[in-house]
Enzyme design. Structure first.
Site, PDB file in Angstrom:
ATOM      1  N   TYR A   1     -51.661  10.898 -44.263  1.00  0.00           N
ATOM      2  CA  TYR A   1     -51.470   9.453 -44.163  1.00  0.00           C
ATOM      3  C   TYR A   1     -51.783   8.730 -45.472  1.00  0.00           C
ATOM      4  O   TYR A   1     -51.273   7.649 -45.716  1.00  0.00           O
ATOM      5  CB  TYR A   1     -52.369   8.863 -43.067  1.00  0.00           C
ATOM      6  CG  TYR A   1     -51.796   8.936 -41.685  1.00  0.00           C
ATOM      7  CD1 TYR A   1     -51.607  10.167 -41.058  1.00  0.00           C
ATOM      8  CD2 TYR A   1     -51.455   7.780 -40.988  1.00  0.00           C
ATOM      9  CE1 TYR A   1     -51.098  10.228 -39.777  1.00  0.00           C
ATOM     10  CE2 TYR A   1     -50.947   7.841 -39.700  1.00  0.00           C
ATOM     11  CZ  TYR A   1     -50.772   9.061 -39.097  1.00  0.00           C
ATOM     12  OH  TYR A   1     -50.268   9.124 -37.840  1.00  0.00           O
TER      13      TYR A   1
ATOM     14  N   LYS B   1     -54.876  24.244 -38.755  1.00  0.00           N
ATOM     15  CA  LYS B   1     -53.785  25.201 -38.982  1.00  0.00           C
ATOM     16  C   LYS B   1     -54.236  26.079 -40.156  1.00  0.00           C
ATOM     17  O   LYS B   1     -53.580  26.163 -41.196  1.00  0.00           O
ATOM     18  CB  LYS B   1     -52.486  24.429 -39.287  1.00  0.00           C
ATOM     19  CG  LYS B   1     -51.242  25.268 -39.325  1.00  0.00           C
ATOM     20  CD  LYS B   1     -50.756  25.734 -37.956  1.00  0.00           C
ATOM     21  CE  LYS B   1     -49.583  26.681 -38.104  1.00  0.00           C
ATOM     22  NZ  LYS B   1     -49.189  27.315 -36.839  1.00  0.00           N
TER      23      LYS B   1
ATOM     24  N   ASP C   1     -51.008  24.457 -32.912  1.00  0.00           N
ATOM     25  CA  ASP C   1     -49.884  24.743 -32.000  1.00  0.00           C
ATOM     26  C   ASP C   1     -50.406  25.258 -30.666  1.00  0.00           C
ATOM     27  O   ASP C   1     -49.952  24.860 -29.594  1.00  0.00           O
ATOM     28  CB  ASP C   1     -48.873  25.723 -32.646  1.00  0.00           C
ATOM     29  CG  ASP C   1     -49.522  26.912 -33.335  1.00  0.00           C
ATOM     30  OD1 ASP C   1     -50.769  26.966 -33.432  1.00  0.00           O
ATOM     31  OD2 ASP C   1     -48.778  27.809 -33.782  1.00  0.00           O
TER      32      ASP C   1
ATOM     33  N   ASP D   1     -53.271  12.342 -34.331  1.00  0.00           N
ATOM     34  CA  ASP D   1     -52.291  11.353 -33.887  1.00  0.00           C
ATOM     35  C   ASP D   1     -51.400  11.964 -32.817  1.00  0.00           C
ATOM     36  O   ASP D   1     -51.197  11.389 -31.745  1.00  0.00           O
ATOM     37  CB  ASP D   1     -51.446  10.897 -35.091  1.00  0.00           C
ATOM     38  CG  ASP D   1     -50.382   9.906 -34.683  1.00  0.00           C
ATOM     39  OD1 ASP D   1     -50.713   8.958 -33.950  1.00  0.00           O
ATOM     40  OD2 ASP D   1     -49.213  10.083 -35.086  1.00  0.00           O
TER      41      ASP D   1
ATOM     42  N   ASP E   1     -51.597  11.429 -28.322  1.00  0.00           N
ATOM     43  CA  ASP E   1     -50.497  10.949 -27.458  1.00  0.00           C
ATOM     44  C   ASP E   1     -50.216  11.977 -26.368  1.00  0.00           C
ATOM     45  O   ASP E   1     -49.982  11.627 -25.219  1.00  0.00           O
ATOM     46  CB  ASP E   1     -49.209  10.717 -28.274  1.00  0.00           C
ATOM     47  CG  ASP E   1     -49.049   9.257 -28.700  1.00  0.00           C
ATOM     48  OD1 ASP E   1     -50.083   8.614 -29.016  1.00  0.00           O
ATOM     49  OD2 ASP E   1     -47.912   8.766 -28.726  1.00  0.00           O
TER      50      ASP E   1
END
Ligand code: IPM
Ligand code: MN
Length: 359
Positions: A142, A190, A223, A247, A251
């Site tokens: 970001y 990751k 993942d 983020d 959701d």
């Protein structure tokens, strides 16, 4: 108690939902003899329209001088499909997070028992779900530099950047939270691919071993975490992760509860903290008095907790629970059967007033 609150309604349904949270806070003030002083300021598309800046200096000053910030939502469809727009509402939110030093975003996910049927997860998978996502909020893709275009605009790049210090301060927030919960932190990364993720793992593990050995710490690739959140969400207690993964996963996790319109969040950092629903500006519902105010009202409850007003915060949460149990809810929470039989649900203001009456 006397507190000053910066009120940033923002765009879309923002003004409608924050109005209900303010009404609830005013009911709390009256019942428990507190004084909350609200100062309104502009952020997002409405700030661009008014003065060309999505996070004007005047707004920053008001936030900085307040004890807390209550924020609605930002975003306007007129910018979404215009990749050439130089100034965008979202820049206001990012600038606000960065300049207020809000590096830790807390997103609790605890389904209401009475809404079990609204969850897309079946077969008891949501039994026992009570997790909180701790999302790093001022680093990573970001904000990393350099970012931009080269090759005459034909190639684009963003930079994922993290320092050990940025990781340590947000990891502390996660470990400290875990101490008041089930003492279990899962770092989502990751690390099989990304160097930044390897730094996260190494840093969080060292901090854990040196200062938080009483907490169970495990690691999960992002993942796999996306899958585990829907197959075994009850596994998680505190889910710690970097900005972009947080983020996306928040959701995803939000739908477990049945509606994204129920989920509050707090962004904390050095001084002032900011409270906001995790949903967006829902432009299709703007001005229709149908948006669910509960996520914002529960965000106000998190604010009360931060003031040390635990009884007041639980009065607000109980009011929300009662509204849900009694079916005093906006259309997003109607069951398919209720909708088929012509149920329209209640308006944003009716839900807010009901919760106020129950404080
Ligand atoms: C959020 C939002 C923001 C984000 C957008 C509006 C910039 O999706 O708060 O989750 O990506 O952080
Ligand atoms: Mn988001």
């Amino acid at each position: 108690m006397k507190k000053s609150i910066a009120l940033l309604p923002g765009d879309g349904i923002g003004p409608e939902i924050t109005a209900q949270a303010v009404a609830v806070l005013e009911s709390v003030a009256k019942k428990y003899s507190h004084e909350f002083l609200f100062t309104q300021a502009l952020v997002g598309a409405c700030a661009i329209d008014a003065c060309g800046d999505p996070y004007p200096d005047a707004t920053h000053e008001i936030c900085r001088k307040s004890d807390a910030v209550l924020f609605g939502a930002i975003g306007d469809p007129k910018y979404d499909n215009d990749p050439t727009a130089k100034v965008r509402p979202e820049q206001g939110l990012l600038k606000m997070r960065k300049s207020l030093g809000l590096f830790a975003n807390l997103r609790p996910i605890a389904p209401f028992a009475s809404l079990r049927e609204s969850s897309p997860l079946k077969n008891g998978r949501i039994e026992g779900v009570d997790l909180i996502i701790v999302r790093e909020l001022t680093g990573g893709l970001y904000f990393g530099e350099p970012r931009g275009r080269d090759n005459g605009g034909a190639r684009a790049f963003d930079t994922c950047l993290y320092s050990r210090e940025e990781i340590v301060r947000v990891a502390r927030v996660a470990f400290n939270l875990a101490r008041g919960r089930k003492r279990h932190v899962t770092l989502v990364d990751k690390a099989n691919v990304l160097e930044t993720s390897r730094l996260w793992r190494e840093t969080v593990k060292t901090l854990h071993d040196e200062e938080y050995a009483d907490i169970a710490l495990d690691f999960m690739f992002v993942d796999n975490a996306a899958m585990q959140l829907v197959t075994s969400p009850a596994f998680f207690d505190v889910l710690l992760t970097e900005n972009l993964f947080g983020d996306i996963l928040s959701d995803e996790a939000s739908v477990i509860t049945g509606s994204i319109g129920l989920l509050p969040s707090a962004s904390t950092g050095a001084d002032v903290a900011l409270y906001e629903p995790i949903h967006g500006s829902f432009p299709q519902a703007k001005g229709k008095n149908i948006a669910n105010p509960i996520a914002t009202i529960l965000s106000a409850a998190m604010m009360l907790d931060s003031f040390g007003l635990a009884a007041e915060a639980s009065a607000v949460r109980n009011g929300c629970r009662k509204a849900i149990e009694e079916g005093v809810v906006t259309p997003d929470l109607l069951t398919a059967a209720e909708r088929e039989s012509g149920g329209k649900g209640y308006s944003t203001t009716q839900v807010g007033e009901y919760i106020c009456r129950n404080i």
